[in-house]
Design a protein around this motif. Structure first.
Motif, short mmCIF file in Angstrom:
data_model
loop_
_atom_site.label_atom_id
_atom_site.label_comp_id
_atom_site.label_asym_id
_atom_site.label_seq_id
_atom_site.Cartn_x
_atom_site.Cartn_y
_atom_site.Cartn_z
N MET A 1 0.83 -1.21 0.00
CA MET A 1 0.00 0.00 0.00
C MET A 1 0.86 1.25 0.00
SD MET A 1 -3.23 0.73 -0.06
CE MET A 1 -4.01 2.33 -0.25
N GLU A 2 1.93 1.23 0.78
CA GLU A 2 2.82 2.40 0.84
C GLU A 2 3.48 2.66 -0.51
OE1 GLU A 2 4.02 2.16 5.60
OE2 GLU A 2 5.28 1.22 4.07
N ALA A 3 3.82 1.60 -1.24
CA ALA A 3 4.39 1.77 -2.58
C ALA A 3 3.38 2.45 -3.50
CB ALA A 3 4.81 0.42 -3.14
N PHE A 4 2.12 2.05 -3.38
CA PHE A 4 1.04 2.67 -4.18
C PHE A 4 0.91 4.15 -3.82
CE2 PHE A 4 -3.43 3.99 -4.50
CZ PHE A 4 -3.69 3.72 -5.83
N ILE A 5 1.00 4.47 -2.54
CA ILE A 5 0.88 5.87 -2.09
C ILE A 5 2.03 6.70 -2.66
CG2 ILE A 5 0.86 7.37 -0.06
CD1 ILE A 5 -0.22 4.91 1.53
N ARG A 6 3.25 6.17 -2.58
CA ARG A 6 4.41 6.92 -3.10
C ARG A 6 4.30 7.13 -4.61
NH1 ARG A 6 7.10 3.34 0.30
NH2 ARG A 6 7.91 2.14 -1.47
N GLU A 7 3.89 6.10 -5.33
CA GLU A 7 3.79 6.18 -6.79
C GLU A 7 2.80 7.24 -7.23
OE1 GLU A 7 2.70 2.26 -7.94
OE2 GLU A 7 4.64 1.39 -7.37
N ASN A 8 1.78 7.49 -6.39
CA ASN A 8 0.71 8.41 -6.78
C ASN A 8 0.77 9.75 -6.04
OD1 ASN A 8 -1.25 6.85 -8.68
ND2 ASN A 8 -0.70 5.37 -7.08
N GLY A 9 1.92 10.03 -5.41
CA GLY A 9 2.10 11.34 -4.80
C GLY A 9 1.25 11.58 -3.58
N GLY A 10 0.98 10.53 -2.81
CA GLY A 10 0.19 10.66 -1.59
C GLY A 10 1.04 10.61 -0.34
N TYR A 11 0.39 10.59 0.82
CA TYR A 11 1.09 10.61 2.10
C TYR A 11 0.36 9.72 3.11
CZ TYR A 11 1.25 15.15 -0.29
OH TYR A 11 1.29 16.13 -1.24
N SER A 12 1.12 9.00 3.90
CA SER A 12 0.55 8.23 5.00
C SER A 12 0.46 9.13 6.24
CB SER A 12 1.45 7.03 5.33
OG SER A 12 1.52 6.14 4.26
N PHE A 13 -0.66 9.07 6.95
CA PHE A 13 -0.73 9.73 8.25
C PHE A 13 0.26 9.02 9.17
CE2 PHE A 13 -5.06 12.02 8.72
CZ PHE A 13 -4.91 12.62 7.49
N LEU A 14 1.02 9.79 9.93
CA LEU A 14 2.13 9.21 10.69
C LEU A 14 1.76 8.84 12.12
CD1 LEU A 14 5.01 11.49 9.38
CD2 LEU A 14 4.28 9.24 8.55
N TYR A 15 0.47 8.97 12.49
CA TYR A 15 0.05 8.49 13.81
C TYR A 15 -0.05 6.97 13.81
CZ TYR A 15 -4.60 7.17 12.22
OH TYR A 15 -5.64 6.53 11.59
N ALA A 16 -0.21 6.39 12.62
CA ALA A 16 -0.38 4.94 12.49
C ALA A 16 0.95 4.29 12.16
CB ALA A 16 -1.42 4.63 11.42
N ASP A 17 0.98 2.97 12.22
CA ASP A 17 2.21 2.23 11.94
C ASP A 17 2.63 2.40 10.49
OD1 ASP A 17 2.70 0.82 14.49
OD2 ASP A 17 0.76 -0.07 14.09
N ILE A 18 3.90 2.66 10.28
CA ILE A 18 4.45 2.71 8.92
C ILE A 18 5.53 1.65 8.79
CG2 ILE A 18 3.94 5.16 8.64
CD1 ILE A 18 6.95 5.69 9.05
N PHE A 19 5.80 1.26 7.56
CA PHE A 19 6.70 0.13 7.31
C PHE A 19 7.79 0.49 6.31
CE2 PHE A 19 2.58 -1.19 8.66
CZ PHE A 19 2.80 -2.22 9.55
N MET A 20 7.97 1.78 6.06
CA MET A 20 8.93 2.23 5.07
C MET A 20 10.35 2.27 5.62
SD MET A 20 6.84 5.44 3.38
CE MET A 20 5.91 5.86 4.86
N ALA A 21 11.31 1.93 4.77
CA ALA A 21 12.71 2.21 5.08
C ALA A 21 12.89 3.73 4.99
CB ALA A 21 13.62 1.51 4.08
#
Length: 525
Positions: free
Chosen positions: A471-491
């Motif tokens: 999901m994070e890869a999809f967000i990055r590819e489309n110029g979006g952002y993850s809310f950072l209050y929740a768990d993230i899994f990105m390097a």
């Protein structure tokens, strides 16, 4: 060996029993304990406010924060650990458990509303004022925050240094667009007043999404809007994914920046092909028959709001009048639909009438009582994410969300994302093809995915890390952002691809945050 194997089997059976009967366990133990916990917390906060609330002493309290920071500066270099607030982890609405014990904790106890400026349409307040408190204060005077949150326990300062949005965000944007100024104690103990136009405009741009890694927020000014006592809410059921996506683009103003848009706009998606679009406008409820349309949606015996919304799929639509304060906090009682996964029978009329007043389980209590074992178990068996994406990929996001998580409902809040150029902070400006024609913003949306994935419900293999990284890869590819209050899994390299940390790193050096505060990635990873 046999003894260890037997213990393992017993543990597995116990976990399975708790999963199968989690609703009963929560009702018998968690809800009463949470209720008592909340009473004690409210009593404690009430006593503190009664004894210590004094807006006229704000400057003195800020000097105390400055003094604590200056004292840290005088420590031997070997004893200096990065600073953070002493506010307990469990009081935060974040799903993370940041290890504050590894930091030097500074007391920041600032919880007063300081001044309502009706001429400038601003309210000045301290960072620990809750959404519930400021909403109640403002509505009594005919106003509300331009951007707020549906969860009453959230704090205005927490949202300002993180992110927030509401169903008014298609008119205003993210929470940060409603902030007029920040008062911040820096790493050297100095106090600065940051606005978008003064010499600290770089800091002003980077404080949102910084999660307390640039300084200690001690006051802020928020934009307010004039309101009426009620929201006239129309429920519009829509069949077909393309149809409800197109409708959201049309109603939000994504296709025409000058289009007349409703005061409030959202959609709840109940399956890939069914959604209810909600259009709300301020009302005085002074027309003939209006009083008969009033629905007090937050009363304990009422259906959970999202279940109430679902009835309009069968009814073919409808409308009603909701008191404004209740509308703004309409999702609080069921925490959107998260309580459903805790108490599957929680929306049954008998439960609501007898025990509905105990809901919801308080987020603070749930975090306070979460052990590492429980954290590990829930982490792998649920999803709780808010994601900002351009509205041009709305259909694609519905598809990939179903593929990865297979859980409904899904929340959609349209939201403006502005191109602030060099002062955009951590948010990369919208791409040219994502901008609204002739406007300085693109129409994005919050995709809220909360619940238990379908594979977990069916007891199939579910890899939470793999799903979220996809999901994070999809967000990055489309110029979006993850809310950072929740768990993230990105390097970290992926995190820097999603967020632009250029100005943030500059501010870290300029304002002395390096070594004094954790880095943003380290704080949220």
């Amino acid at each position: 060996m046999q003894s260890c194997f037997r213990k393992m089997l017993i543990k597995q059976k116990l976990i399975r029993w708790l999963e199968d009967h989690r609703g009963v366990v929560i009702v018998l133990f968690c809800l009463p304990a949470s209720f008592i916990f909340d009473i004690c917390l409210r009593l404690r906060n009430g006593i503190i406010r009664f004894l210590f609330s004094a807006p006229h002493q704000h400057d003195e309290r800020v000097r105390a924060v400055q003094g604590a920071v200056q004292k840290w500066n005088k420590l031997p270099q070997m004893e200096k650990r990065p600073m953070c607030t002493s506010r307990p982890n469990w009081l935060s609405l974040s799903t993370k458990f940041f290890q504050k014990n590894k930091c030097h904790q500074i007391p920041v106890s600032l919880f007063d509303i300081l001044h309502l400026d009706k001429e400038r349409m601003l309210i000045r307040l301290e960072p620990m004022v809750s959404v519930r408190d400021v909403t109640k204060y403002l509505i009594q005077r005919g106003y509300t925050l331009a951007v707020t949150l549906e969860i009453g326990d959230a704090t205005c300062g927490g949202l300002a240094l993180a992110v927030g949005m509401t169903t008014y965000s298609h008119k205003v944007g993210l929470y940060q667009e409603a902030v007029a100024s920040y008062d911040v104690v820096l790493a050297d103990g100095s106090l600065v007043h940051a606005t978008s136009k003064n010499e600290h405009r770089d800091l002003f741009a980077c404080l949102p999404w910084s999660h307390g890694t640039l300084g200690f927020l001690v006051a802020l000014e928020l934009k307010i809007i004039k309101v009426k006592p009620y929201v006239h809410l129309q429920y519009i059921p829509v069949k077909g994914k393309k149809n409800y996506c197109d409708k959201m683009r049309l109603l939000s103003g994504a296709l025409d920046k000058d289009a007349k848009t409703p005061d409030y706009l959202e959609a709840t998606v109940f399956s890939k092909d069914e959604a209810v679009v909600m259009v709300g406008n301020f009302s005085n409820a002074d027309q003939p028959g209006d009083k008969n349309k009033i629905n007090n949606v937050t009363r304990w015996y009422k259906p959970w709001f999202y279940k109430h919304v679902e009835t309009f799929l069968r009814a073919g639509g409808g409308d009603e009048l909701i008191p404004l304060e209740q509308y703004l906090l309409r999702h609080n009682r069921a925490i959107f639909w998260v309580v459903k996964s805790m108490i599957p029978f929680g929306n049954h009329p008998l439960f609501r009438w007898l025990l509905g007043w105990l809901c919801p389980p308080k987020p603070g209590f749930l975090k306070y009582t979460t052990t590492p074992g429980i954290r590990a178990m829930t982490f792998t068996k649920q999803v709780f994410q808010d994601i900002v994406l351009p509205i041009t990929v709305l259909e694609k996001s519905i598809d990939i969300t179903e593929q990865l998580f297979d859980t409904y409902p899904i929340l959609i809040y349209p939201c403006r994302i502005y191109d602030h150029g060099a002062n955009s902070g951590q948010l990369r400006p919208p791409k040219p093809d994502q901008m609204c024609p002739g406007a300085d913003f693109g129409m994005f949306y919050d995709l809220g995915v909360y619940g238990v994935p379908g594979k977990v419900k069916r007891r199939e293999r579910y890899d939470a890390v793999e799903a979220m990284r996809t999901m994070e890869a999809f967000i990055r590819e489309n110029g979006g952002y993850s809310f950072l209050y929740a768990d993230i899994f990105m390097a970290e390299s992926e995190f820097r691809e999603m967020f632009d940390l250029t100005l943030y790193e500059h501010c870290r050096v300029k304002y002395g945050a390096n070594g004094a505060f954790p880095h943003l990635y380290d704080k949220v990873k």
